[in-house]
Design a protein around this motif. Structure first.
Motif, PDB file in Angstrom:
ATOM      1  N   TYR A  61       0.678  -1.351   0.100  1.00  0.00           N
ATOM      2  CA  TYR A  61      -0.052   0.035   0.072  1.00  0.00           C
ATOM      3  C   TYR A  61       0.803   1.417   0.041  1.00  0.00           C
ATOM      4  CZ  TYR A  61      -3.190  -3.356   2.167  1.00  0.00           C
ATOM      5  OH  TYR A  61      -4.233  -4.502   2.468  1.00  0.00           O
ATOM      6  N   GLN A 302      -6.876  -4.525   6.189  1.00  0.00           N
ATOM      7  CA  GLN A 302      -7.899  -4.383   5.339  1.00  0.00           C
ATOM      8  C   GLN A 302      -9.271  -3.785   5.968  1.00  0.00           C
ATOM      9  OE1 GLN A 302      -7.468  -4.047   2.324  1.00  0.00           O
ATOM     10  NE2 GLN A 302      -8.072  -6.004   1.345  1.00  0.00           N
ATOM     11  N   SER A 303      -9.467  -4.170   6.974  1.00  0.00           N
ATOM     12  CA  SER A 303     -10.618  -3.938   7.866  1.00  0.00           C
ATOM     13  C   SER A 303     -10.667  -2.351   8.420  1.00  0.00           C
ATOM     14  CB  SER A 303     -10.677  -4.765   9.335  1.00  0.00           C
ATOM     15  OG  SER A 303     -11.800  -4.209  10.011  1.00  0.00           O
ATOM     16  N   ARG A 305      -9.073  -0.075   6.565  1.00  0.00           N
ATOM     17  CA  ARG A 305      -9.366   0.569   5.137  1.00  0.00           C
ATOM     18  C   ARG A 305     -10.680   0.760   5.096  1.00  0.00           C
ATOM     19  NH1 ARG A 305      -7.046  -1.943   0.368  1.00  0.00           N
ATOM     20  NH2 ARG A 305      -7.417   0.110  -0.717  1.00  0.00           N
ATOM     21  N   GLU A 306     -11.415  -0.285   5.347  1.00  0.00           N
ATOM     22  CA  GLU A 306     -12.934  -0.186   4.939  1.00  0.00           C
ATOM     23  C   GLU A 306     -13.620   0.608   5.749  1.00  0.00           C
ATOM     24  OE1 GLU A 306     -13.772  -4.642   4.917  1.00  0.00           O
ATOM     25  OE2 GLU A 306     -12.629  -5.013   3.391  1.00  0.00           O
ATOM     26  N   GLU A 307     -13.179   0.792   6.753  1.00  0.00           N
ATOM     27  CA  GLU A 307     -13.834   1.548   7.977  1.00  0.00           C
ATOM     28  C   GLU A 307     -13.502   3.212   7.851  1.00  0.00           C
ATOM     29  OE1 GLU A 307     -12.851  -0.096  11.646  1.00  0.00           O
ATOM     30  OE2 GLU A 307     -13.954  -1.843  11.023  1.00  0.00           O
ATOM     31  N   GLY A 308     -12.524   3.476   6.863  1.00  0.00           N
ATOM     32  CA  GLY A 308     -12.118   4.848   6.751  1.00  0.00           C
ATOM     33  C   GLY A 308     -10.931   5.159   7.762  1.00  0.00           C
ATOM     34  N   ARG A 309     -10.554   4.429   8.391  1.00  0.00           N
ATOM     35  CA  ARG A 309      -9.427   4.859   9.372  1.00  0.00           C
ATOM     36  C   ARG A 309      -8.259   5.222   9.004  1.00  0.00           C
ATOM     37  NH1 ARG A 309      -8.979   1.218  13.915  1.00  0.00           N
ATOM     38  NH2 ARG A 309      -9.815  -0.359  12.647  1.00  0.00           N
ATOM     39  N   ASP A 313      -3.921   3.059  -0.709  1.00  0.00           N
ATOM     40  CA  ASP A 313      -4.149   2.526  -2.044  1.00  0.00           C
ATOM     41  C   ASP A 313      -3.199   1.477  -2.272  1.00  0.00           C
ATOM     42  OD1 ASP A 313      -5.854   4.573  -2.595  1.00  0.00           O
ATOM     43  OD2 ASP A 313      -4.301   6.153  -2.936  1.00  0.00           O
ATOM     44  N   THR A 314      -3.753   0.249  -2.943  1.00  0.00           N
ATOM     45  CA  THR A 314      -2.970  -0.919  -3.349  1.00  0.00           C
ATOM     46  C   THR A 314      -2.083  -0.422  -4.318  1.00  0.00           C
ATOM     47  OG1 THR A 314      -4.623  -1.728  -4.605  1.00  0.00           O
ATOM     48  CG2 THR A 314      -4.650  -2.326  -2.428  1.00  0.00           C
TER      49      THR A 314
END
Length: 426
Positions: A61, A302-303, A305-309, A313-314
């Motif tokens: 990332y 990953q978790s 990232r999904e939560e916006g914390r 970017d990969t």
């Protein structure tokens, strides 16, 4: 480990006896130790990607921490401290071994390793530390105190941890995660003294050093050195105004670093570096590149990232390698050349073979110049320190740096002569 006259930590003891098999297998620079590829293959057998430049990994990332003050408090994007804190908060570890600043008036050094067991304690270790440290006391604490631990370190430290885990089952059980930091090379403690000399700060009065003072209004790669004195006053200067302010030139480089071939902590469960490419290097707030190898850490990131914390970017291996192009070139192409022209007394077993016959003459001069500066800085500084004539070092360093930087721009007859000399001497 004890300080030598050049401000480096070196092993002390009786070296007349033949090393034991256990020691031979444990030292990260020993020809009898497993190399990074072998350690990583055992640690990450099912890695999704395998790249010869940055090793095995699940995902990579670029980005920064969005939540809290992790980004503003760190020297880069805050990811190393965030992962360490998340391991503590989630209960995956009971403590994190990392480097913190200490008062040199009390401890005789500016930094040391410590076990932190809370997020506030962890925050004391934010920022970059280009200073010699050793980890023996922390390992003793892990041996005597049950629990699960994470260790933060540069590539050779992380490699040493894995080699030690193979020797000691108690450490294999208790050291659950390793967090690696990308590394160009390690400096000696004399770099702090050089800052003090050039900033007109009495060394006995220096209480703290910041190698990369952060300023969001300036590009991240504009390093500023800052010293804090006993009276609370501060003195600072941009690195490019210092006589020895070019990192890549190799002032005060530990000699072992010339024979390392790991830039990105290939054996670490997760590794962090700076995104030294545009547009990220111009962002003074700081940006990380992250290589995730351990499945549990991959899921945790990953978790978030999904939560916006986390704002990540990969990216692929080419991107990561591009951010560390100079370091990888020095540790692969440059290492091959150094192994040929200056093989170490100990027959190292490296992943790079001696070579470099066909390198352009300018690259040969660059690698020779770095060796000359690295060695010369230790000895000239020692002479300046013993005589009290500080300008002996600062004038030499300024001239050496200008000569080194001029190599890139040499043209015409002088360039032709140096090219011929380089070819003849190689």
């Amino acid at each position: 480990m004890k300080w030598d006259k050049h401000g480096q930590l070196k092993p002390s003891g009786d070296f007349t006896a033949k090393p034991t098999p256990a020691f031979t297998a444990m030292c990260p620079f020993s020809p009898g130790a497993r190399n990074e590829d072998e350690i990583a293959a055992a640690r990450f057998p099912s890695a999704a990607v395998r790249d010869e430049r940055i090793g095995r990994y699940e995902e990579a990332y670029v980005g920064h921490v969005s939540e809290g003050a992790y980004r503003s408090e760190g020297s880069s994007g805050g990811m190393a401290n965030w992962v360490a804190a998340s391991l503590l908060e989630s209960g995956l570890v009971d403590g994190v071994a990392h480097v913190i600043p200490v008062d040199p008036a009390q401890e005789g050094r500016f930094f040391r390793y410590r076990l932190s067991r809370s997020v506030p304690e962890l925050r004391e270790g934010a920022h970059s530390r280009y200073y010699p440290v050793e980890i023996s006391s922390v390992l003793d604490a892990i041996r005597t105190t049950p629990g699960r631990y994470a260790v933060v370190g540069v590539p050779c430290f992380i490699k040493a941890i894995h080699l030690l885990r193979a020797q000691e089952p108690i450490l294999a059980e208790r050291i659950a995660f390793t967090l690696g930091l990308f590394c160009g090379h390690m400096k000696s403690a004399r770099l702090v003294e050089s800052f003090a000399w050039q900033l007109d700060a009495p060394m006995p009065e220096v209480r703290a050093v910041e190698y990369r003072r952060k300023d969001p209004s300036r590009p991240a790669n504009w390093y500023t050195a800052q010293l804090t004195l006993a009276d609370g006053s501060m003195r600072w200067q941009d690195w490019w105004h210092l006589a020895d302010g070019d990192w890549g030139a190799g002032f005060f480089r530990n000699s072992a670093c010339d024979y390392c071939d790991d830039v990105v902590a290939e054996t670490a469960d997760v590794a962090f570096g700076d995104a030294w490419v545009e547009p990220y290097s111009s962002d003074g707030r700081g940006t990380n590149v992250v290589i995730v190898r351990h499945p549990a850490l991959h899921a945790m990131i990953q978790s978030a990232r999904e939560e916006g914390r986390l704002a990540l970017d990969t990216v692929d291996a080419d991107f990561i390698a591009g951010t560390q192009a100079a370091g990888l070139r020095h540790r692969r192409e440059g290492l091959a050349y150094r192994l040929r022209i200056a093989p170490p007394r100990l027959p190292l077993r490296k992943r790079v073979s001696p070579g470099g016959h066909d390198l352009p003459w300018r690259r040969k001069l660059v690698y020779r110049g770095r060796r000359w500066i690295g060695s010369g800085s230790h000895h000239i500084f020692a002479a300046a320190r013993s005589t009290g004539w500080h300008r002996l070092y600062t004038v030499w360093a300024g001239l050496a740096l200008r000569a080194y930087q001029a190599v890139t721009y040499l043209r015409g007859p002088l360039g032709a002569v140096l090219g011929r000399l380089s070819k003849d001497s190689s």
